[in-house]
Design an enzyme around this catalytic site. Structure first.
Site, PDB file in Angstrom:
ATOM      1  N   GLU A   1      -9.966   1.774   7.307  1.00 41.68           N
ATOM      2  CA  GLU A   1     -10.352   0.384   7.834  1.00 41.68           C
ATOM      3  C   GLU A   1     -10.815   0.427   9.299  1.00 41.68           C
ATOM      4  O   GLU A   1     -10.467  -0.668  10.050  1.00 41.68           O
ATOM      5  CB  GLU A   1      -8.881  -0.561   7.566  1.00 41.68           C
TER       6      GLU A   1
ATOM      7  N   GLU B   1      -7.887  -0.279  -2.068  1.00 46.01           N
ATOM      8  CA  GLU B   1      -6.757  -1.085  -2.026  1.00 46.01           C
ATOM      9  C   GLU B   1      -6.764  -2.481  -2.877  1.00 46.01           C
ATOM     10  O   GLU B   1      -7.408  -3.441  -2.306  1.00 46.01           O
ATOM     11  CB  GLU B   1      -6.452  -1.194  -0.589  1.00 46.01           C
TER      12      GLU B   1
END
Length: 598
Positions: A147, A227
């Site tokens: 991320e 995710e």
């Protein structure tokens, strides 16, 4: 697509570092029987390199043993080795010793940072290489960083450097990928040519729109949600997080109907044992609870939930489930009450540990706090003498919100109150010239997400009393875990409670059994618990929402005496005892007031 055949993975996240090794196979088998064909695994750098150049891949840190267990169950692996992982883990997996370089710019091309990263990856990646799919293993893809688009730096040269290191070590065949949220800014800074771009989102988002954003960066190739959030984390002082099983299942079905690959984060959450829980920074410092239950399909104790069976039903529409029943929950046992009499004040014992002397006349070292004494986690004692008589009470305070994260204040051994980051910046005290002032400072976990500054622990700014800056501190790093592992504290004598930092200890037996349980601390305030030398983690029932600590049966002995040590930091009950129960309690939150701290 392994072996050239049409393929898509339906995966779930599990963290070997949050599950006792005795239960690794149990959790993996339940994931396999849920219909998954892959698992996703983070590798926390700080868990394996606790000191520079000192590596630990044994016992509960045996990554390759875990990978081999996954392979035995015919599950594939999506590996996420960082170097930054977030994961609601202490400092996002980065080792705190990096902060001994106070000006280091983490997750950038900073030379000190890259030197440490390259050394770490030079140890880790060769261990991974034999487990790659094209080398006969079960790792089908490897994530680079994590991320990164959510981080301020947007340093493409850093990502290019990592890409080069991963390729040089792992070869050209392995799929390397990135994961980012579904916003233009996140994908702009988190993606890089040569790394396959994937996205992450939960059931609240529109599936079609989320994948359209991925398509802007990957016009061809598989759709991937790396995710897919089945639940969420908990913060101390906030309500227990849950996600509707029905909503999770409905959105999962839409993802699978689009032919996408999906990893459910988390499939089993586990526990932040010891000091490993991290913290977020969202309008203030928000430490994460010991439980990482996550409202996941498998509970903190690895038990199948209703959510698991609903998800399993959705998966069965798209691929055949394994034959046979789902393994049952692990047995639980309520061992009942255990008396834990008080031993001795925490500060009174502190002088028996290593100490670092700060030169006379120098105010608190604000360069890096704990790391100035090579302390990674836990507690540190700061001690000085009152420089003058304080007849009327004066404000003891930390300038610039300088306590990271809590400081338990004692004057001549008597508890005065607590300073707390972003909540309580000062308390009033009075005393005589030369009185001993102790601050037992606790780290509640370094920030893993939401802030761009390095999260130094300890007293990071000057402490003032009235208008005077206090100086001439002696600092004691408190290696409590090593002491407890060597059968300290001794058998307790006193039976009464106590205000301020103090140890309490007791023993109990579990004749012939060693089954899972949960530890409840009725009447206690805040602290840490060890069973048979193992650090179960933090408790904070007055803040909530978590009221019980998970006690794996593998930590108990059915044939010998079990030892329990409690460090209470604020106030223990008059009749100190704890209660072992058979069910968790994770969702009781109290309204915080300053009274909780006194």
């Amino acid at each position: 697509m392994p072996d050239g055949a049409r393929f898509r993975y339906i995966s779930g996240s599990i963290h070997y570092f949050r599950v006792p090794p005795a239960y690794w196979k149990d959790r993996l088998l339940k994931m396999y029987m849920s219909g998954l064909n892959a698992v996703q695994i983070y590798v926390p750098w700080n868990y394996h390199e606790p000191q520079p150049g000192v590596y630990n891949f044994s016992g509960d840190r045996d990554l390759e043993k875990f990978l081999n267990l996954v392979a035995e169950l015919d599950l594939l692996v999506i590996l996420r080795p960082g170097p930054y992982i977030c994961a609601e883990w202490e400092m996002g997996g980065l080792p705190s010793w990096l902060l001994t370089k106070p000006d280091i710019a983490l997750r950038t091309t900073d030379s000190d940072y890259l030197q440490a990263v390259d050394r770490w990856l030079g140890v880790l990646l060769p261990k991974i290489k034999p487990h790659l799919y094209h080398n006969g293993g079960n790792i089908i893809s490897v994530q680079v960083e994590n991320e990164y688009g959510s981080y301020y730096a947007c340093d493409y040269n850093y990502m290019r450097h990592l890409l080069g290191v991963f390729r040089a070590s792992l070869g050209e065949e392995v799929v390397l990928f990135t994961t980012d949220g579904t916003s233009a800014s996140e994908l702009k800074c988190g993606t890089l040519q040569g790394l396959y771009a994937t996205v992450d989102f939960g059931p609240e988002e529109n599936v079609t729109e989320a994948f359209m954003l991925q398509r802007l960066y990957e016009p061809k190739g598989p759709l991937v949600n790396s995710e897919y959030y089945t639940g969420w984390l908990d913060y101390w002082g906030e309500a227990h997080s849950t996600k509707s099983a029905k909503k999770v299942a409905n959105s999962l079905q839409k993802i699978l109907e689009m032919g996408a690959n999906v990893n459910m984060y988390m499939f089993q959450g586990g526990t932040n044992f010891g000091y490993w829980s991290g913290a977020d920074y969202k309008d203030g410092y928000k430490p994460i609870t010991t439980s990482y239950d996550y409202d996941a399909p498998l509970s903190e104790a690895g038990d199948p939930t209703d959510k698991l069976y609903i998800i399993r039903s959705v998966i069965s529409k798209f691929q055949e489930l394994p034959a046979g029943p789902m393994p049952p929950p692990t047995p639980k046992f309520a061992y009942g009450y255990v008396s834990v009499p008080q031993v001795k004040s925490g500060s009174a014992k502190a002088h028996g540990y290593f100490c670092l002397r700060v030169p006379s006349g120098i105010a608190v070292d604000t360069s890096c706090g704990f790391c100035s004494a090579f302390q990674a986690h836990g507690f540190m004692l700061y001690r000085t003498l009152l420089p003058q008589e304080i007849v009327e009470s004066a404000l003891l305070s930390a300038s610039g919100n300088g306590v990271h994260d809590l400081a338990y204040v004692l004057l001549n051994g008597e508890y005065q109150g607590t300073l707390e980051r972003d909540r309580v910046n000062g308390i009033n005290i009075s005393g005589q010239l030369g009185d001993t002032l102790d601050l037992v400072v606790e780290s509640m976990g370094r920030i893993n997400f939401g802030a761009n500054d390095s999260d130094f622990k300890g007293l990071i700014h000057n402490i003032t009393l009235g208008t005077s800056i206090l100086s001439d501190w002696i600092i004691y790093p408190l290696d409590i875990d090593t002491a407890v592992a060597h059968a300290w504290p001794p058998t307790a004598q006193s039976s009464s409670g106590h205000r301020g930092p103090a140890f309490y200890t007791g023993t109990f037996t579990t004749p012939g059994i060693s089954e899972d349980s949960y530890l409840k601390l009725p009447g206690w305030t805040k602290g840490q618990v060890w069973i048979n030398g193992f650090n179960l983690g933090r408790f904070w029932p007055v803040r909530g929402p978590q009221q019980t600590l998970y006690v794996p049966g593998s930590f108990l002995s059915g044939s010998a005496i079990n030892t329990l040590v409690v460090l209470e930091l604020q106030e223990a009950p008059d009749n100190p005892k704890v209660l072992f129960v058979s069910r968790p309690l994770l969702n009781v939150t109290y309204n915080y007031t300053h009274k909780d701290r006194k």
